[in-house]
Structure formats: C-alpha cells, structure tokens
Design an enzyme around this catalytic site. Structure first.
Site, PDB file in Angstrom:
ATOM      1  N   HIS A 418      40.372 -36.705  35.572  1.00 52.20           N
ATOM      2  CA  HIS A 418      39.796 -38.062  35.593  1.00 52.20           C
ATOM      3  C   HIS A 418      38.294 -38.074  35.433  1.00 52.20           C
ATOM      4  O   HIS A 418      37.735 -38.870  34.703  1.00 52.20           O
ATOM      5  CB  HIS A 418      40.071 -38.719  36.959  1.00 52.20           C
ATOM      6  CG  HIS A 418      41.477 -39.175  37.096  1.00 52.20           C
ATOM      7  ND1 HIS A 418      42.092 -39.310  38.307  1.00 52.20           N
ATOM      8  CD2 HIS A 418      42.379 -39.525  36.183  1.00 52.20           C
ATOM      9  CE1 HIS A 418      43.320 -39.729  38.110  1.00 52.20           C
ATOM     10  NE2 HIS A 418      43.522 -39.854  36.830  1.00 52.20           N
ATOM     11  N   ARG A 575      31.590 -11.853   8.999  1.00 50.39           N
ATOM     12  CA  ARG A 575      30.921 -10.554   8.903  1.00 50.39           C
ATOM     13  C   ARG A 575      31.475  -9.601   9.953  1.00 50.39           C
ATOM     14  O   ARG A 575      31.562  -9.952  11.134  1.00 50.39           O
ATOM     15  CB  ARG A 575      29.415 -10.725   9.099  1.00 50.39           C
ATOM     16  CG  ARG A 575      28.649  -9.426   8.887  1.00 50.39           C
ATOM     17  CD  ARG A 575      27.152  -9.623   8.971  1.00 50.39           C
ATOM     18  NE  ARG A 575      26.735  -9.878  10.341  1.00 50.39           N
ATOM     19  CZ  ARG A 575      25.512 -10.259  10.680  1.00 50.39           C
ATOM     20  NH1 ARG A 575      24.602 -10.471   9.742  1.00 50.39           N
ATOM     21  NH2 ARG A 575      25.198 -10.460  11.944  1.00 50.39           N
ATOM     22  N   GLU A 677      20.839  -6.659   2.331  1.00 49.54           N
ATOM     23  CA  GLU A 677      19.752  -6.760   3.316  1.00 49.54           C
ATOM     24  C   GLU A 677      18.842  -5.530   3.312  1.00 49.54           C
ATOM     25  O   GLU A 677      17.923  -5.438   4.114  1.00 49.54           O
ATOM     26  CB  GLU A 677      20.348  -6.964   4.716  1.00 49.54           C
ATOM     27  CG  GLU A 677      21.339  -5.895   5.087  1.00 49.54           C
ATOM     28  CD  GLU A 677      22.208  -6.256   6.290  1.00 49.54           C
ATOM     29  OE1 GLU A 677      21.720  -6.965   7.179  1.00 49.54           O
ATOM     30  OE2 GLU A 677      23.366  -5.815   6.317  1.00 49.54           O
ATOM     31  N   SER A 699      18.103 -12.337   4.656  1.00 52.05           N
ATOM     32  CA  SER A 699      16.660 -12.290   4.369  1.00 52.05           C
ATOM     33  C   SER A 699      15.841 -11.742   5.532  1.00 52.05           C
ATOM     34  O   SER A 699      14.740 -11.255   5.336  1.00 52.05           O
ATOM     35  CB  SER A 699      16.154 -13.664   3.952  1.00 52.05           C
ATOM     36  OG  SER A 699      16.570 -14.637   4.889  1.00 52.05           O
ATOM     37  N   CYS A 748      22.217 -16.031   3.833  1.00 46.66           N
ATOM     38  CA  CYS A 748      22.564 -16.487   5.178  1.00 46.66           C
ATOM     39  C   CYS A 748      21.476 -16.122   6.177  1.00 46.66           C
ATOM     40  O   CYS A 748      21.655 -16.246   7.373  1.00 46.66           O
ATOM     41  CB  CYS A 748      23.903 -15.900   5.618  1.00 46.66           C
ATOM     42  SG  CYS A 748      23.936 -14.109   5.542  1.00 46.66           S
TER      43      CYS A 748
END
Length: 790
Positions: A418, A575, A677, A699, A748
């Site tokens: 509730h 990933r 990367e 990046s 990403c």
C-alpha cells in the site's frame, strides 16, 4: 423488490454500481476467463443497494453526511474523532432483517453442510462516477472467517470501513462526494495460502510503466502481509512475449527476506482469525515460488490483461493443500498506465555523498529534507511539509501525512505494498524495505532520498544538489545516424528504454558481476575448497539458487536478458567482462585468484584473459549465459563485443574459443563486434576486421593509450581530451576501414557524451552510431539536430 446478495458467477464488469469494482471484477473473471485457465475462488457479494438501505433503516444517512460536511480533513485530530464516531454508529446498528436473511442463506448454500467453511470477507467500494479511482487498500479485508455469526460481524466491520480516516480523507482530496459512495462486501472461499504463498502482481513494471513484463511479488502465508508491506517479498519479472513463445521467460529474480508470515488463528472472530509467525531460516533463503509457478501466474495475468484491455493490478494465492494458483482479486492499475508518456521527466543527482541506508526505490524522483522518525500514527503531527518521513512501515491510514513529506522511507515492505502504491499515486519518492532505517537515521538529520538510480534507492547524508529535466518526446527531430545508449545497470533498463533510442551500443557485464553477483567466478567454481570465511560471504549471495556456478550463470542471464527485453527488437551489444585484476580482486574471494599488478590497465585484461589457461573456465560461464539468452530465451537482438584485443592472433583465438562454446559468428544471426580501443586496432584495422563484424570505438582508453596518459592521475588529467588531433586521426582510420568494408562502426566512449562537437565531427566522418550515456541523450540529440540544419 430490493436485491441484497448476488453470486460472483452472475456478475460482470458492468456491475460496478451494484457491487463495487473488486466484486464486479471477480464476477467478470469467473464468467469469462475460467476457460482460459484463470482460477478464481467463488462466493457472493452484498449489493450497494443493501448498504444504502441499511444506513436508511438506521437513520444514519443524514447523520453521517452532517458529521462529514463540517469536517476539515487536514485536521488530523478532528478526522480521527469523527471517523471513530461514525464507525461506532455503523457497527452498533442492526442489519435490516431482509439483508440478514439473504447473507445467511447464501453462506449456508456456500458451505454445503460444512457449517464453518473459512471465507475471506473483503470490501469493494463503489462510486457511481468513478470506474478509475483506485481506492488502494482503503477498506478492510478479514481473512479466515468461519461460521455465520463471525461472517455477520465481519460484514458489519467492512461496512464501517467505508468511514475509516484514510478513506474519508482520500475521497475529499480526490473530490468525491461521500453521499455517492457505497460499500459492497464480498464473501469468498479462502485459499489455503497459509501453507503456501501469496502476493501481488502487475502486468507492467510499476516503476517505469514498461508494458512488456509481468512483475510479481511473493511471500509465504496469507497475502495480506505483502499488501500491507509487513514483509519484504521475493520479486520476479517475466517477459510476456517470450513466455507466450513457450521459452524460459524469467528476466529477474530478487530474493526477499520474508521474515514473517500470516497464518490462520485459533479463533474465527474478525481480528483474531489470523496470526503472524516467524518464517524458518531455511525457507527465507529460498524463493517461495518455483520457476514453473512464476510462469503459470504470469500466463493468468496476461489472460486477465488481454480480457480487460488495460494494465492490471492482481492479487493471487497459492493453495498449500492442492498446490494450485488462484486469482483472488484484479483491478486496473491506476498510476503508470495513466501518466503522460510523451513527457520525459528525469531527476538527476548532481553530487554524491555517503550512503546511510539503501532499500527498494519507488517512483523515480529525488527528495531532500530533515528526517522525522515516526513510530505510530499518533505521532503524525511531527511531520511538517518538506520533512522526510521515516518509519517501520506505513499503512493507508497515513495517507493524509504522506503527501506532506518530501520523501518516505520504511524498514519493511515491497514494491507492491500500500505505502508504495500511495507514494506513487502522490508522486512522492519512497524507499521501502530498508531493514533498519529507523535505527540508522536520526531525527532532524538532513538527508537526500534518491530513487533516480535504479532498483536500489539510496539515502545520502546531507542535502545534495539535484536537477529535474523535462522534455517532450514529440519534439525530437530526426538524425542521419543512430543514437544508441550505454547501459550497464539492468535495474534501469526499462526506464531508459522509454528514451528515444536505437538500442544499446554498450552493455557492460561489469555492473552485473559487481552488483548482482559480487563473487569472483573462480571462487564459485572452486566453492568446496574455499576458506570458511569466504564461503560464508559467498553463501549470503547465492541463496535461492541451486548451486554456486548456476548462480553465476543465472545472474548473468538475468542481467543480460533484462537489457535485451527492454530494448527488443533493437540491438543490445553486450561487452564481455572487462574487469582489470585490481577490480576482480575486490569481489568476494577475488584476492585468492588475482595477480598483483603494478599497472592493471596495461595488464591481465580483455582477450588475453579469456584465452589464458587460468581464466578460461570463468570465461566459459559468460559464454553459457549468453548462449542461454540468445538460443533458449530467443533474444537474438543480443550481439557480443570483445574488449581489449592486442593482436590479430589474439582476435583469432577468441573467435575460435567463442565458437567452441556455441557462439559461432553468423550462426543464428550472431554478430561479434570488436572494441577498438588500442592504437594498434585502428592502425591495423583491416587485419582485425577479418575476424569481426565491425568496431565499437572505446574513446576513453584510445585517448589514454595514444597520449600515454592516465586520466585518473590528477597531475596530468588536464591533458586528456578525445578531440586531440592524434586521437582524431586514429578515429578516422577506424571509421574509414569499417565503411570501406561495409561493416558496423559505432562509438561507445565517454567522448560524444561530454563533447557534442565531437559527436558532430563523428557524424560528418560517416560513423553509423553514437552510443551515449542515458543522461546526455536528449541534450546531444537536440544539439546535433540544430547543427545538422533541421
């Protein structure tokens, strides 16, 4: 001739004015859904007409209206006194003889000679003009009522409950005229859930309004404990479409503490007919429903939703004797399904602080103020507008004070109790089921209550800064490439899926491993030989699952499938785990298995780890989870991303290893993407692309490794900038190589989220997608649209 009672089987959803919403809905399901496998226990209802005649018969109508018309409901003391007076009048008044006879005949017919068949006596309020008012938990329910005399008393108590304080106050605040509201009592055969389980389910996610799931809460014993919020229940999310395709469909399982349960009492009198007992330690540590029962309940929920054509709030019970599942109540869900989905409202915390307490987040807002610890309804005056109400648990009687609070915090309760429903309705952020909030927090202490960070709500020390953003989705202009999102936290997936997006460009397994699992995979594989203290720490985490290794795989499955379901049919690029050795060492048991590295960023991570002798068995568990999500559950929108690949030789080994584990590139539509990367990834792009279906550029690492700088070192971090010409030269090489081969290329990293001008430059270079942090999606989107000349 007045009609006093009606059998449920003779009622339907058009009978709200005769018997109130709850009873009409029971009749509707019994009449229409039995064939579809929805089981509802039978019974009968007293009519609204019988109730109005009862008041007239005792000259109470005018008396009650006079008492209410002069009442100021915001004066809590006057409200309590008036309510008590009216309820006493109702309870002391005799039933008119015709109503008494009608209840007696119906109950005897129901008992079929078994003179004290246990029944539940529930209230069902009716207001002529309001099919959609929820009246959540405002009137009473009496359980395990046996024998005619007890039934009569319970019906009278139910009648009186139309005038309890919360109901009076709620009607005034919602603008309903008391004179137009009547009450119907439902007398329903009891389900023996005292030896089984019970709870509440919704045919949408209550927090985000996401429509593709059924959300179930469950605890042992009678369902009242879940509804009142007296226990922290187990929770399950089930994906509707996957269930209807007859595939494994449970997306999430959260084990609740389920400390107590309500069972039948020794007497059958209202108030003493039930009692609360402790649940054994062993039962607390397992789920109170099996996966098969969760699926069965969800199927019934989907049928009910389909029949009513709207999201539903449903109470259910599992009979411990016949092991069958029953639906005991269903009503339209009233908060999320009516909110305006075209306006995005986002609360963003600008600072963080020390977390004092955590629990389950309700609503997605943030509130801050001084703590007021309230131990009972008698102390409600203490709470002033803007205070944070902290208590063991609230019940609907607290509604008049809940709306004054900046936020609400309770020790007990789950998402469907509730307190949670009312907090959502009032738009007040609430955190329930904290366990010990009343001990950890002190009166007058300044805190910030944040429900804007996912399933877990955090109570921070101090008044932190936060922002509220409102945007209309209608105003989102079109862009020439895809905007995807970086989402690590499955808790927020349903919520983020409501943002305009083209899927998930990066879903990190680290969040799932860290937050949902918390134990090093090697420790779970070698569970039997672990030192005692590590084993005990692991035991707390794996409760409810068959064995340690299953726990690891299933939790990964839950996290990944939640993300996949939230964004389906858009892509979710997952990933593989990218922890460094120092991060793995922080998991339970991690120090036993991880090397000490001077510079973990350049050490044992990514592809080298997966193909190594001593981590390969851990990597195989990730493969097992991904295979289950794609092949068994059917979420083929999941794609795999491999991080930190140092040489084309490593690339080849990882692709072979994935294939060995049933994740073969191209099979069942599987795309495998490589994280680009390292400068070598861009310099030798064509050599790496032989093994992959594209690149996703990271990046952050690319910039650190190109400029040879650690952005966590405050001394040189000012030089970190993804827009450096050397970094851009490498970005361009990677994008050109992918485009020349017609392969996917996305980014990403953090860069485009921080620098919209970088996102614009990437767009000009022909990148196919930019994956942003969810909090920057709207801003970057509008920026790019302006620059693109729309």
């Amino acid at each position: 001739m007045a009609e006093y009672v009606v059998w449920f089987k003779d009622l339907g959803k058009g009978d709200v004015e005769r018997v109130g919403g709850k009873n009409a809905s029971l009749g509707e399901m019994i009449s229409n859904l039995a064939a579809a496998g929805v089981s509802v226990p039978g019974g009968f209802a007293t009519t609204a007409e019988a109730f109005r005649e009862f008041l007239e018969h005792n000259d109470l109508t005018t008396k009650i209206n006079d008492a209410l018309s002069s009442l100021d409901v915001n004066d809590v003391v006057a409200l309590a006194a008036t309510g008590e007076q009216i309820r006493k009048w109702v309870v002391d008044a005799p039933f008119q003889p015709a109503l008494e006879a009608a209840i007696r005949d119906a109950y005897e017919q129901m008992c079929e000679g078994n003179g004290d068949l246990p029944v539940a006596v529930r209230s069902s309020a009716t207001a002529e003009d309001l099919p959609d008012a929820s009246f959540a938990g405002q009137q009473e329910t009496f359980l395990n009522i046996r024998g005619l005399d007890s039934v009569m008393v319970a019906v009278k108590e139910v009648f009186a409950s139309l005038f309890n304080d919360r109901a009076i106050s709620y009607r005034v605040h919602q603008g309903f005229d008391h004179k137009l509201v009547a009450l119907s009592a439902g007398i329903q055969r009891m389900v023996r859930s005292e030896t089984g389980a019970a709870g509440v389910m919704f045919t949408l996610d209550t927090e985000s309004g996401f429509r593709d799931v059924v959300f179930i809460t469950a605890s042992y014993g009678l369902g009242e404990m879940v509804v009142q919020g007296a226990v922290n229940p187990d929770e399950f999310y089930v994906h509707k479409k996957t269930l209807l395709n007859k595939r494994p469909s449970i997306l999430r399982r959260n084990l609740g503490s389920k400390m107590q349960k309500m069972v039948y009492g020794s007497e059958a009198v209202a108030g003493k007919s039930v009692q609360t007992v402790d649940v054994s330690a062993e039962d607390r540590l397992r789920f109170c429903l099996s996966d098969a029962q969760v699926a069965d309940l969800s199927r019934q929920a989907i049928e009910i939703e389909k029949h009513y054509g709207m999201p539903m709030d449903i109470e259910w019970a599992l009979d411990g004797d016949d092991q069958k599942l029953y639906i005991v109540q269903a009503r339209p869900e009233t908060v999320k399904s009516r909110s305006d989905a075209s306006v995005m409202e986002r609360y963003l915390l600008k600072q963080t602080g020390k977390v004092l307490v955590e629990g389950r987040a309700i609503g997605q807002r943030i509130g801050a103020g001084p703590v007021r610890i309230v131990s009972s309804i008698k102390e409600m005056e203490k709470v002033q507008p803007g205070d944070v109400l902290v208590t063991d648990m609230t019940d609907p009687d607290w509604e008049p004070v809940m709306k004054r609070a900046a936020a609400i915090v309770t020790n007990r309760g789950g998402r469907t109790c509730h307190a949670a429903i009312i907090a959502r309705e009032l738009g007040v952020p609430a955190i329930v089921g904290c366990g010990d909030a009343t001990e950890q927090l002190t009166d007058g202490q300044k805190v910030t209550v944040s429900c804007a960070e996912g399933d877990t709500g955090n109570i921070y020390e101090g008044m932190l800064d936060f922002d509220v953003q409102r945007n209309s989705i209608e105003s989102m202009p079109k862009l020439p490439f895809k905007i995807m999102m970086n989402v690590g936290n499955p808790d927020r997936a349903f919520d983020f899926a409501a943002l305009p997006n083209q899927g998930v460009g990066l879903a990190r397994l680290e969040f799932i491993i860290n937050r949902m699992i918390g134990v090093h995979p090697k420790a779970l594989l070698n569970y039997d030989t672990l030192p005692r203290d590590v084993q005990q720490a692991a035991d707390k985490r794996i409760a409810g699952y068959n064995d340690p290794v299953d726990f690891y795989v299933e939790k990964l499955v839950e996290g990944i499938s939640t993300l996949a379901a939230a964004f389906h049919p858009e892509k979710a690029i997952v990933r593989l785990s990218d922890f460094k050795s120092n991060e793995y060492a922080n998991l339970i048991g991690g120090k036993l298995y991880e090397p000490e590295e001077e510079n973990p960023m350049l050490g044992f991570r990514g592809a080298s780890r997966y193909i190594s002798e001593n981590f390969r068995d851990c990597f195989e568990l990730e493969c097992r989870a991904l295979k289950k999500v794609r092949d068994e559950m059917g979420f083929t929108n999941v794609e795999i991303m491999v991080p930190f690949v140092r040489t084309p030789g490593e690339a080849e080994q990882v692709i072979d290893l994935l294939a060995k584990n049933g994740l073969k590139r191209g099979e069942n539509g599987l795309r495998i993407i490589m994280m680009c990367e390292l400068p070598t990834n861009a310099l030798l792009a064509n050599d790496f692309l032989k093994f992959f279906d594209g690149f996703s550029i990271g990046s952050n690492d690319l910039t650190q490794l190109t400029l040879g700088l650690d952005r966590d070192s405050g001394i040189v971090s000012h030089l970190f900038d993804e827009r450096d010409p050397a970094v851009k030269a490498l970005l361009k090489m990677a994008i050109d190589a992918c485009n020349a081969q017609g392969k996917y290329v996305g980014i990403c990293g953090q860069g485009p989220s921080d620098h919209p001008d970088l996102a614009k430059w990437l767009m000009e270079q022909g990148i196919s997608s930019v994956s942003l942090n969810p909090d920057s999606v709207l801003d970057t989107w509008f920026y790019l649209a302006e620059k693109h000349g729309h």
